[in-house]
Design an enzyme around this catalytic site. Structure first.
Site, mmCIF file in Angstrom:
data_model
loop_
_atom_site.group_PDB
_atom_site.id
_atom_site.type_symbol
_atom_site.label_atom_id
_atom_site.label_comp_id
_atom_site.label_asym_id
_atom_site.label_seq_id
_atom_site.Cartn_x
_atom_site.Cartn_y
_atom_site.Cartn_z
ATOM 1 N NE ARG A 106 51.380 40.184 36.685
ATOM 2 C CZ ARG A 106 50.832 39.197 37.355
ATOM 3 N NH1 ARG A 106 51.350 38.003 37.350
ATOM 4 N NH2 ARG A 106 49.739 39.394 38.053
ATOM 5 C CG ASN A 138 43.708 42.791 41.108
ATOM 6 O OD1 ASN A 138 43.993 42.684 42.299
ATOM 7 N ND2 ASN A 138 42.763 42.056 40.523
ATOM 8 C CG ASP A 166 41.614 35.692 47.524
ATOM 9 O OD1 ASP A 166 42.541 35.398 46.787
ATOM 10 O OD2 ASP A 166 41.157 36.864 47.581
ATOM 11 N NE ARG A 169 36.697 34.063 43.415
ATOM 12 C CZ ARG A 169 37.388 34.985 42.767
ATOM 13 N NH1 ARG A 169 38.667 35.187 43.061
ATOM 14 N NH2 ARG A 169 36.831 35.714 41.824
ATOM 15 C CG HIS A 193 43.391 39.403 45.584
ATOM 16 N ND1 HIS A 193 42.375 38.499 45.659
ATOM 17 C CD2 HIS A 193 43.274 40.006 44.369
ATOM 18 C CE1 HIS A 193 41.658 38.543 44.556
ATOM 19 N NE2 HIS A 193 42.180 39.455 43.747
ATOM 20 C CB THR A 248 35.740 38.316 38.543
ATOM 21 O OG1 THR A 248 36.579 39.355 39.040
ATOM 22 C CG2 THR A 248 36.598 37.176 38.007
#
Ligand code: 6V0
Length: 332
Positions: A106, A138, A166, A169, A193, A248
């Site tokens: 990552r 991201n 978020d 949602r 996030h 998304t």
């Protein structure tokens, strides 16, 4: 041209650029959802798109332009090789990014995304010194911090889309449980996030009635109605949608269009966006995390001093430590 000379009497040359120009960097699923939301909701009448993938960009541009007759006076332009297309923007939305390669950590992925920002941020701000940057790529909190460092802008002008999505949602999922409209369910997700985001259960309310006052178990482990599941579902939403459709797009596009509108209209609306939280809620690291912020023409005008309980503050500080640790390993 003969038609033009016979049709028009020139009075004055049109101005080059609208005062509400928005540029979107990246024409992938997220970038195009941002563009589509901005155009169809009349957030801006001028949108420029930049992406290195020339064919995809051309296709997207043509497809959108062919819908212009159904939009309200939109000017849409695109370039795959010159960031000057973004000049004089008031808002610049960064969605460009690369995906994880096989066996890539990552951190290595993060470093490749940092390189993308290094290739563009200083040029973007030199072409649009009056712009507010909204970072969406991201991991958004760290990349917003990196963009702020690279831009030389004051911190109010560099925002991450953060937990605005978020939070939306969260409000939707609460609305499903209560069977009332999401707009009437007030609640905030703050912090990172993603996985370590913090639901502010102490503030969730409908018409000023705090749910925790009427039901103290809300969001705790001893809650037989299992409201904690709502937050778990917020975290899992992205994974689930990616599993189902591959990416998304619509919700993040709508949420970024709403942030852009707040800036362009100087609306002073409150949104949960990623900002430098050093000195807030006892955090002493130079990190970006989401808190409710008032947005206006210059980006973040104020941060809201939310009353957090001990557990919420603790969780926020954990997020801050994780992000500070990641940021310290980056070459910016
Ligand atoms: P995508 O569909 O792969 O699109 C990325 C686009 O970036 C592609 O079109 C690339 O050609 C382009 N690109 C790559 N490098 C450059 C460069 N140097 N200059 C210009 N363009 C470049 O990805 P998608 O659109 O699905 O996602 C984009 C980013 O948004 C990713 O980092 C996602 O993880 C992130 N998201 C962030 C969300 C949030 O809430 N903050 C939500 C959803 C996705």
């Amino acid at each position: 041209m003969e038609v033009k000379s016979k049709l028009f009497v020139e009075v004055v040359a049109p101005v080059e650029s609208a005062l509400n120009k928005v540029s979107v960097i990246g024409c992938g699923a997220v970038g195009m959802a941002c563009v589509f939301s901005i155009l169809t909701q009349n957030v801006s009448s001028e949108v420029a798109i930049f992406d290195l993938n020339a064919d995809k960009l051309k296709g997207e541009l043509m497809d959108l332009q062919h819908g212009s007759a159904f939009l309200k006076s939109a000017k849409i332009s695109a370039s795959s090789d010159d960031l000057k297309i973004t000049a004089n923007s008031r808002v610049i939305i960064i969605t460009a990014g690369v995906r994880q390669k096989e066996n890539e950590s990552r951190l290595e992925l993060l470093q490749r995304n940092v390189e993308i920002l290094r290739s563009m941020v200083s040029k973007l701000v030199s072409y649009s010194p009056n712009a507010v940057l909204i970072v969406v790529s991201n991991p958004v909190d760290i990349l917003t911090y990196v963009s702020w460092k690279l831009s030389g802008f004051p911190q109010n002008k560099v925002i991450g889309s953060g937990t605005n999505l978020d939070t939306s949602r969260f409000r939707f999922l609460i609305s499903e449980k209560l069977n009332i409209a999401p707009e009437s369910c007030h609640g905030w997700i703050i912090g990172e996030h993603g996985d370590s985001s913090v639901p502010v259960w102490s503030g969730v309310n409908v018409a000023g009635v705090t749910l925790k006052d009427v039901y103290p178990a809300l969001g705790t482990d001893n809650d037989k109605e299992n409201w904690k599941e709502v937050h778990k579902n917020v975290i899992n939403s992205a994974y689930k949608i990616i599993q189902l459709k591959g990416y998304t797009s619509w919700a993040i596009g709508l949420s970024v269009a709403d942030l852009s509108l707040a800036i362009l209209r100087n609306s002073q609306k409150v949104h949960a966006v990623s900002t430098n939280v050093k000195g807030l809620h006892g955090i002493d690291d130079d990190v970006y995390l989401s808190l409710p912020c008032v947005l206006g023409e210059n980006g973040i005008v104020k941060t809201i001093k939310q009353e957090l309980n001990e557990e919420e503050t603790k969780q926020l500080k954990i997020s801050a430590k994780i992000l500070a640790e990641h940021a310290s390993q980056l070459k910016i």
